[in-house]
Scaffold this active site. Structure first.
Site, mmCIF file in Angstrom:
data_model
loop_
_atom_site.group_PDB
_atom_site.id
_atom_site.type_symbol
_atom_site.label_atom_id
_atom_site.label_comp_id
_atom_site.label_asym_id
_atom_site.label_seq_id
_atom_site.Cartn_x
_atom_site.Cartn_y
_atom_site.Cartn_z
ATOM 1 N N GLU A 47 -44.691 58.249 -26.694
ATOM 2 C CA GLU A 47 -45.489 59.173 -25.917
ATOM 3 C C GLU A 47 -45.816 60.418 -26.768
ATOM 4 O OE1 GLU A 47 -44.883 61.439 -21.600
ATOM 5 O OE2 GLU A 47 -43.163 60.561 -22.650
ATOM 6 N N LYS A 116 -51.145 58.961 -17.925
ATOM 7 C CA LYS A 116 -49.836 58.901 -17.279
ATOM 8 C C LYS A 116 -50.006 59.126 -15.781
ATOM 9 C CE LYS A 116 -45.132 60.675 -18.031
ATOM 10 N NZ LYS A 116 -44.301 61.516 -18.926
ATOM 11 N N CYS A 154 -43.656 56.574 -19.892
ATOM 12 C CA CYS A 154 -42.379 57.224 -19.622
ATOM 13 C C CYS A 154 -41.990 57.271 -18.148
ATOM 14 C CB CYS A 154 -42.372 58.616 -20.238
ATOM 15 S SG CYS A 154 -40.700 59.289 -20.455
ATOM 16 N N SER A 181 -38.317 60.483 -23.693
ATOM 17 C CA SER A 181 -36.946 60.132 -23.329
ATOM 18 C C SER A 181 -35.886 60.771 -24.217
ATOM 19 C CB SER A 181 -36.777 58.601 -23.332
ATOM 20 O OG SER A 181 -35.521 58.250 -22.782
ATOM 21 N N SER A 346 -7.464 11.504 -14.795
ATOM 22 C CA SER A 346 -7.509 10.710 -16.025
ATOM 23 C C SER A 346 -6.835 11.389 -17.203
ATOM 24 C CB SER A 346 -8.964 10.429 -16.393
ATOM 25 O OG SER A 346 -9.625 11.648 -16.748
ATOM 26 N N LEU A 349 -11.164 16.311 -19.088
ATOM 27 C CA LEU A 349 -11.595 17.646 -18.685
ATOM 28 C C LEU A 349 -12.047 17.722 -17.226
ATOM 29 C CD1 LEU A 349 -13.707 19.060 -21.660
ATOM 30 C CD2 LEU A 349 -11.825 20.224 -20.513
ATOM 31 N N ASN A 445 -8.948 6.905 3.114
ATOM 32 C CA ASN A 445 -8.924 6.378 4.479
ATOM 33 C C ASN A 445 -7.501 6.304 5.021
ATOM 34 O OD1 ASN A 445 -11.647 4.011 3.895
ATOM 35 N ND2 ASN A 445 -11.699 6.155 4.485
ATOM 36 N N GLY A 449 -8.129 11.673 4.638
ATOM 37 C CA GLY A 449 -8.684 12.711 3.770
ATOM 38 C C GLY A 449 -10.036 12.325 3.221
ATOM 39 N N THR A 454 -15.407 14.055 -9.525
ATOM 40 C CA THR A 454 -15.074 14.835 -10.720
ATOM 41 C C THR A 454 -16.221 14.941 -11.721
ATOM 42 O OG1 THR A 454 -14.182 12.883 -11.863
ATOM 43 C CG2 THR A 454 -12.647 14.154 -10.508
ATOM 44 N N SER A 615 -37.713 8.307 -9.214
ATOM 45 C CA SER A 615 -36.830 7.548 -10.096
ATOM 46 C C SER A 615 -37.600 6.688 -11.092
ATOM 47 C CB SER A 615 -35.902 6.649 -9.267
ATOM 48 O OG SER A 615 -35.054 7.431 -8.466
#
Length: 629
Positions: A47, A116, A154, A181, A346, A349, A445, A449, A454, A615
């Site tokens: 500026e 401005k 500004c 600034s 397993s 991860l 079953n 639950g 995963t 698909s």
């Protein structure tokens, strides 16, 4: 723009001498030549850079105004042959009043002056003593190489409704801000956050520069700022307290900005409303001199976009992922009335993360961890390493442990369908995965639950799952977590539980494998996933840029070469990119019937949410481009 849709922009901070217009112009011209030589197509200066911002009552002196006018003309002449658009701050009379202006220059011509909009008159600022704001709003856009930019100055940025909002909705992909600034404690961080936020909310690039060394320090100090952001990402941020002239530059993705706006219905709706009431003049300022082609690529590209850098940011991100997963699972348990979960463990991860989140959820709900039924199902490829880690993990967490070897049942199945077990093909592998899912479903079953899935986001992208095997569950807890993030979240659990840490870190270090083929002669894992489909860090990068930013193969390849320089050769990246594209398209049918699962980040593949794709869609266009890399 170059053929990949990028344009190089710059923010320059010259050496300023208050009221010495010729010296200031010389510094500006010198920087223009420097940035042009680096391939910059658009450069912004601060500026009132031609006079200096701190001239005070000298702005009312005709000598200064005449000197600034001549200096502006000199800048236009001296940059006429450069392939560059220059935007520089200057005081000028407009419509009979003195205004704080930004001059837009190219090919030796001052095309326009932008005034401005908002003049600060508080604290250390008293601009209304010298300048006036025009009654009509800033309504000029500039066209450059097929894209548009707008200019604000500004204080405009800090206004409740900055001019840039109107400019962006009118079509400006780039906003340039010329600022002064001064420096204040903590102001730089707040300013940077504001610029990044503006670039995100407006889906634009924001180029900001402010006054630097040489401005008067009678009451304020100016440290010089050159900040560039696009689409909510910081691309360039200058060092502070520099005494010599300097500039920052970055390659801005104009193509992405247009794509983001097109994909955001809210932005489009706002743009329609804005443009039905306001009209904007468009001035073409494309330089007569063609843009320079640069061999380098100046843009921050994160090689692991799903994983934040910095220990605190990473820890916070991992904690948030685990909390999103746990809260989602808690709600599902409450909705179904289930007080038990069945999980196949397993020693890898993904199942480790699922179990850790399950335990976190049960603790949150005040449920007995024994309600988590963790089942190991050793098969033909199970290694001692993964089995031992699975056992150690389950014992430490205090869940119910069941071990059910699948070998006998699978061999009987082979006999029933007349399959030779020595023929280790897809039937040999998938029969094991489906047998494990059958066992888990039936135990769920038995116990009233549900089965906790995963599989992670990266596997869903690649289709690296057995259809109606590990592909299926009653709640896919990891469905929104990519493999690179799975590693980090598990590592975060290790940081929080020092006793379990050795086991978790060995799981992290274990090669990813479905363990469906017999171990080698030394008992080691014979089937390493990343040897077969490619490194997950590459695939996560491809996934992020294809889905999150809708980028085409050529651009993904360009960015990947930048991000993984020194890690992977370009031909390796190209090879695995083609693999990713083939698998991503051909395996959509597995994603079309996914179980529910929580979204945790900006990329998701749920057919009910982020990703809808037939698909039987053809990958021809994407593969043909990838083949040319």
């Amino acid at each position: 723009m170059n053929q990949e849709g990028f344009v190089r922009v710059g923010a320059a901070v010259p050496r300023v001498v208050p009221a010495d217009c010729d010296a200031n112009a010389a510094s500006i011209i010198e920087l223009c030549h420097e940035v042009a030589a680096r391939g910059v197509r658009l450069v912004a200066f601060p500026e009132l850079a031609i006079t200096g911002y701190t001239c005070g009552d000298l702005f009312l002196q005709d000598a200064l105004l005449e000197g600034s006018r001549r200096a502006l003309e000199n800048i236009a002449v001296e940059t006429a042959r450069l392939p560059l658009v220059v935007i520089v701050g200057v005081p000028m009379r407009v419509e009979g009043v003195l205004c704080n202006c930004a001059a837009v220059i190219s090919s030796g011509k001052v095309h326009a002056l932008v005034t401005k909009t908002y003049l600060p008159n508080y604290g250390e600022f008293y601009e209304k003593r010298w300048f006036h704001a025009l009654l009509h709003p800033n309504s000029t856009l500039f066209e450059l190489d097929g894209f548009h930019f707008g200019v604000e100055i500004c204080e405009d940025l800090w206004a409740p409704i900055p001019p840039s909002r109107h400019l962006s909705l009118a079509g400006a992909e780039v906003i340039v801000n010329l600022s002064a600034s001064n420096s204040l404690v903590a102001k730089r961080k707040a300013l940077t956050r504001l610029i990044v936020a503006e670039s995100a909310s407006q889906h634009c690039a924001y180029v900001y520069c402010s006054s630097g060394y040489g401005e008067s320090t009678t009451d304020c100090v100016f440290d010089g700022k050159a900040i560039i952001a696009d689409n909510g990402f910081l691309q360039a941020d200058s060092q502070r307290w520099q005494r010599d002239p300097f500039f920052e530059m970055a390659d801005i993705d104009i193509e992405l900005i247009k794509s983001e706006r097109n994909a955001n219905g809210t932005f489009c709706d706002c743009a329609q409303r804005e443009n039905s009431t306001n009209s904007f003049e468009i001035i073409n300022v494309t330089p007569k001199t063609p843009a320079l082609v640069s061999d380098d690529f100046i843009r921050k590209v994160d090689s692991r976009p799903f994983v934040p850098s910095g220990p605190k940011a990473l820890a916070d991100n991992c904690d948030e992922i685990a909390s999103i997963q746990a809260l989602g699972l808690a709600r599902r348990l409450q909705a179904t009335g289930c007080k038990s979960l069945t999980i196949g463990i397993s020693g890898g991860l993904d199942s480790t993360l699922a179990l850790l989140v399950a335990v976190k959820t049960f603790d949150m709900l005040g449920l007995d961890r024994k309600g988590i039924i963790a089942v190991t199902m050793p098969g033909f490829g199970t290694s001692g390493r993964t089995k031992n880690n699975a056992d150690a993990l389950m014992r430490h967490l205090g869940v119910t442990i069941r071990e059910i070897p699948i070998g006998p049942a699978v061999m009987q199945h082979f006999k029933d369908i007349d399959h030779d077990p020595e023929q280790r093909d897809v039937t040999y592998e998938n029969a094991q995965a489906r047998m494990r899912t059958l066992i888990l479903m039936d135990i769920a079953n038995q116990t009233g639950g549900m089965v906790l899935g995963t599989g992670d986001l990266s596997e869903l992208a690649l289709g690296w799952a057995t259809y109606n095997g590990d592909h299926m569950s009653m709640y896919g807890i990891n469905a929104g977590v990519p493999k690179t993030a799975v590693r980090e979240v598990v590592n975060r659990f290790a940081e929080l539980d020092p006793e379990l840490a050795p086991t978790l870190r060995d799981i992290i270090d274990t090669p990813v494998s479905p363990e469906l083929l017999p171990a080698d002669s030394k008992g080691e894992i014979a089937q390493v996933t990343e040897d077969l489909v490619g490194p997950y860090e590459l695939h996560d990068f491809f996934l992020y840029h294809l889905v999150r930013f809708r980028r085409r193969p050529k651009k993904i390849f360009l960015l990947a070469c930048k991000a993984f320089r020194g890690e992977y050769e370009p031909e390796v990246i190209a090879r695995w990119l083609k693999t990713f594209i083939r698998r991503f398209f051909s395996q959509q049918f597995k994603r079309s019937c996914l179980p529910d699962g929580p979204k945790v980040g900006t990329v998701g593949l749920s057919p009910r949410g982020d990703w809808r794709m037939p698909s039987d869609a053809s990958a021809k266009l994407w593969l043909s481009e990838a083949e040319q890399l």
